[in-house]
Design a protein around this motif. Sequence first.
Motif, PDB file in Angstrom:
ATOM      1  N   GLN A 146      -1.417  -6.035  -1.633  1.00  0.00           N
ATOM      2  CA  GLN A 146      -0.564  -4.861  -1.793  1.00  0.00           C
ATOM      3  C   GLN A 146       0.206  -4.916  -3.112  1.00  0.00           C
ATOM      4  O   GLN A 146       0.270  -3.915  -3.846  1.00  0.00           O
ATOM      5  CB  GLN A 146       0.416  -4.767  -0.612  1.00  0.00           C
ATOM      6  N   ARG A 159      -2.221  -4.295  -5.951  1.00  0.00           N
ATOM      7  CA  ARG A 159      -3.050  -3.088  -5.800  1.00  0.00           C
ATOM      8  C   ARG A 159      -4.542  -3.443  -5.761  1.00  0.00           C
ATOM      9  O   ARG A 159      -5.362  -2.832  -6.449  1.00  0.00           O
ATOM     10  CB  ARG A 159      -2.766  -2.105  -6.932  1.00  0.00           C
ATOM     11  N   SER A 211      -6.321  -3.531  -2.783  1.00  0.00           N
ATOM     12  CA  SER A 211      -6.815  -3.190  -1.447  1.00  0.00           C
ATOM     13  C   SER A 211      -8.262  -2.714  -1.468  1.00  0.00           C
ATOM     14  O   SER A 211      -8.963  -2.788  -0.455  1.00  0.00           O
ATOM     15  CB  SER A 211      -5.925  -2.115  -0.820  1.00  0.00           C
ATOM     16  N   LYS A 265      -3.524  -2.781   6.812  1.00  0.00           N
ATOM     17  CA  LYS A 265      -2.653  -1.681   7.231  1.00  0.00           C
ATOM     18  C   LYS A 265      -1.644  -2.142   8.273  1.00  0.00           C
ATOM     19  O   LYS A 265      -0.502  -1.654   8.299  1.00  0.00           O
ATOM     20  CB  LYS A 265      -3.508  -0.533   7.786  1.00  0.00           C
ATOM     21  N   GLU A 284       2.370  -1.704   7.890  1.00  0.00           N
ATOM     22  CA  GLU A 284       3.128  -0.954   8.885  1.00  0.00           C
ATOM     23  C   GLU A 284       4.334  -1.733   9.383  1.00  0.00           C
ATOM     24  O   GLU A 284       5.395  -1.160   9.643  1.00  0.00           O
ATOM     25  CB  GLU A 284       2.211  -0.575  10.049  1.00  0.00           C
ATOM     26  N   PRO A 343       2.803   6.077  -3.730  1.00  0.00           N
ATOM     27  CA  PRO A 343       1.415   6.435  -3.396  1.00  0.00           C
ATOM     28  C   PRO A 343       0.605   5.269  -2.829  1.00  0.00           C
ATOM     29  O   PRO A 343      -0.421   5.513  -2.191  1.00  0.00           O
ATOM     30  CB  PRO A 343       0.850   6.905  -4.740  1.00  0.00           C
ATOM     31  N   TYR A 344       1.041   4.045  -3.033  1.00  0.00           N
ATOM     32  CA  TYR A 344       0.290   2.892  -2.539  1.00  0.00           C
ATOM     33  C   TYR A 344       0.802   2.399  -1.185  1.00  0.00           C
ATOM     34  O   TYR A 344       0.298   1.401  -0.671  1.00  0.00           O
ATOM     35  CB  TYR A 344       0.350   1.747  -3.559  1.00  0.00           C
ATOM     36  N   PRO A 354       0.992   3.734   2.525  1.00  0.00           N
ATOM     37  CA  PRO A 354       0.472   4.888   3.273  1.00  0.00           C
ATOM     38  C   PRO A 354       1.281   5.276   4.505  1.00  0.00           C
ATOM     39  O   PRO A 354       0.861   6.178   5.239  1.00  0.00           O
ATOM     40  CB  PRO A 354      -0.927   4.403   3.691  1.00  0.00           C
ATOM     41  N   PHE A 355       2.418   4.643   4.756  1.00  0.00           N
ATOM     42  CA  PHE A 355       3.187   4.940   5.955  1.00  0.00           C
ATOM     43  C   PHE A 355       4.522   5.587   5.582  1.00  0.00           C
ATOM     44  O   PHE A 355       4.968   5.518   4.436  1.00  0.00           O
ATOM     45  CB  PHE A 355       3.434   3.658   6.769  1.00  0.00           C
ATOM     46  N   HIS A 356       5.126   6.212   6.593  1.00  0.00           N
ATOM     47  CA  HIS A 356       6.415   6.882   6.382  1.00  0.00           C
ATOM     48  C   HIS A 356       7.480   5.854   6.017  1.00  0.00           C
ATOM     49  O   HIS A 356       7.663   4.854   6.713  1.00  0.00           O
ATOM     50  CB  HIS A 356       6.823   7.639   7.651  1.00  0.00           C
TER      51      HIS A 356
END
Length: 602
Positions: free
Chosen positions: A230, A233, A235, A247, A251, A414-415, A417-419
């Motif tokens: 992560q 970058r 992934s 992911k 999360e 942008p990298y 992906p979760f709220h």
Amino acid sequence: MMVLVYYIKQINHEIQVFEPFSILGLEPRASDSDIKKAYRRLSIQYHPDKNPDPEAHSYFVEYISKAYQALTDPVSRENFEKYGHPDGRKGIEMSVALPLFLLNIDGASGGILLLGIVGVCILLPLVMAVIYLSRSSKYTGNYVRHQTLSAYYYFMKPSLAPSKVMEVFTTAAEYMDIPVRRSDDEPLQRLFLLVRSELNLDHKNIRQEQAKFWKQHPALVKTILLVQAQLNRESAALSPVLLGDFKRVLECSPRLLEELMKMAILPRTSQGYGWLRPAIGVVELSQNFIQAVPLSARKTSGGFSEGIAPFLQLPHFSEAIVKKITRKKVRSFQEFQDLTLQERAELLTQVAGFSAAESQDVEMALEMMPSIMIDIKCETEGEEGIQEGDIVTMRAWITLRRGNGLVGALPHAPYFPFHKEENFWLLLADAVSNDVWLSQRVSFMDEGAAITAATKAIQLSKEGLGSSLKEINAAVKEAVEKVRNGSRLVMGKFQAPAEGNYNLTSYCLCDSWIGCDKKTTLKVKVLKQSRAGTRAGDLAGEGLTVEDKIEDEEDEEEEGFDDYESEYSEDDEDDRGTNTNGVVGNVNVHEEHTGSSSDGEE
């Protein structure tokens, strides 16, 4: 349940109400002679002696005979006309409508079905509740396992360097539960080669360091590599199976980092202070993790004292682009932000080689970045200074501004992906001693909650000072206006330390953006604890007059000396006025008496 529904539909029928007149084919107000005629007529048709059909016999006994008896008996007829039933008023009886075969334990199918319903409706929910309670007891209110908090508490140290914070972060029990598969070995080996430079391995003994790294717990090795994927970058280099684990790591990270921050600022010392250095390290790790920027980008390089990390969170930026910008003497991210729109556009298009669309993307990201201002004050409420042991109130207004005019907004990530919402941490700390005196998390997302909290805090503070209702309403109105304009009120209390001058620093740290942190210096002078009226007694011992005392106090104010007097000092000085002022006080009092006597004699 499906069997029950099917059975009910099969046996469904309309309940027939007992109507004597309808059974006999008469009107409700028929006479006795009409009733007897109808009964004889139906008897010829349905009586067993006249009709051998069993159904006719059953209908005659259950309906015709009962209807005739109900209408020929005076009491029964009166009850029927008054209450609708020959037997009189009837109460409502409630019961559970279960089919009879469920209650027939003698039948094999009925007993099995009854046991099945008991198991599904009673035992299954009970088992699910026990499983849920047993699992929920392992988690905190933030849905972080207690085992994780224990590990964080154990590994957290006051001298923990920011680069070592990630080692503590990856020990979470949530990450240890990630499955380790043999099929992951080859993809992890490839990922290791891509992120090896970020693992802080000793290059002089690289083989030994690599062997030592792979000897760690397989789940820990996997978590470290996925976190580095992560940050760097990478992934895209993960297999589909590893991508699912990746992911899962992302999360869980926001709430784990929040709990790790709480462990850093948890009061540990005898004075109840937390640790500043690991707290800053946790926030920096959170910033890099959300923006997917390597930790090494924070190191001083290329003339940037703060590193190139703030630039790498902007769209289309890379290390090569940053090097091109440095040729134009842009030495810090703040200088880059301070450029005018036209100057920045020319720099990006002519020097960095960006297109107009790419330059616009950068401008949009810069407009979303928050700018923080802090107005902080520490005081002992109702007093003129701070003494040893006082309960000191810190009152800070944190104001947020953005180029796009928004207050609460989601970060440009942008990298990730979760709220993820922006969170800010306000720390009042002594950087020299590494102590965090006070800490609080601040959010700009919920304006309504901020208004409620500020209103309540202002009201309690003003009421404690004895302010009038008009003053309280004016202060509340001012606070509400500040909140609506993008400010948040942060209040906290701490006990004043020993006498001395303290150079504190207030940090406002954002967990989502790099380069948006704000810190201000704050000098706090703590006076020695003194009794009420001490200054007055000292002045009396020196034989000073009231005029001399006033002049000395004015001189001290001019010299900027910040003295402290208790709220009881004035009362004590009034009580001791004649004693503290020596002869002058007595003379003044005596002269007043003399004047009164002279007036009386005159």
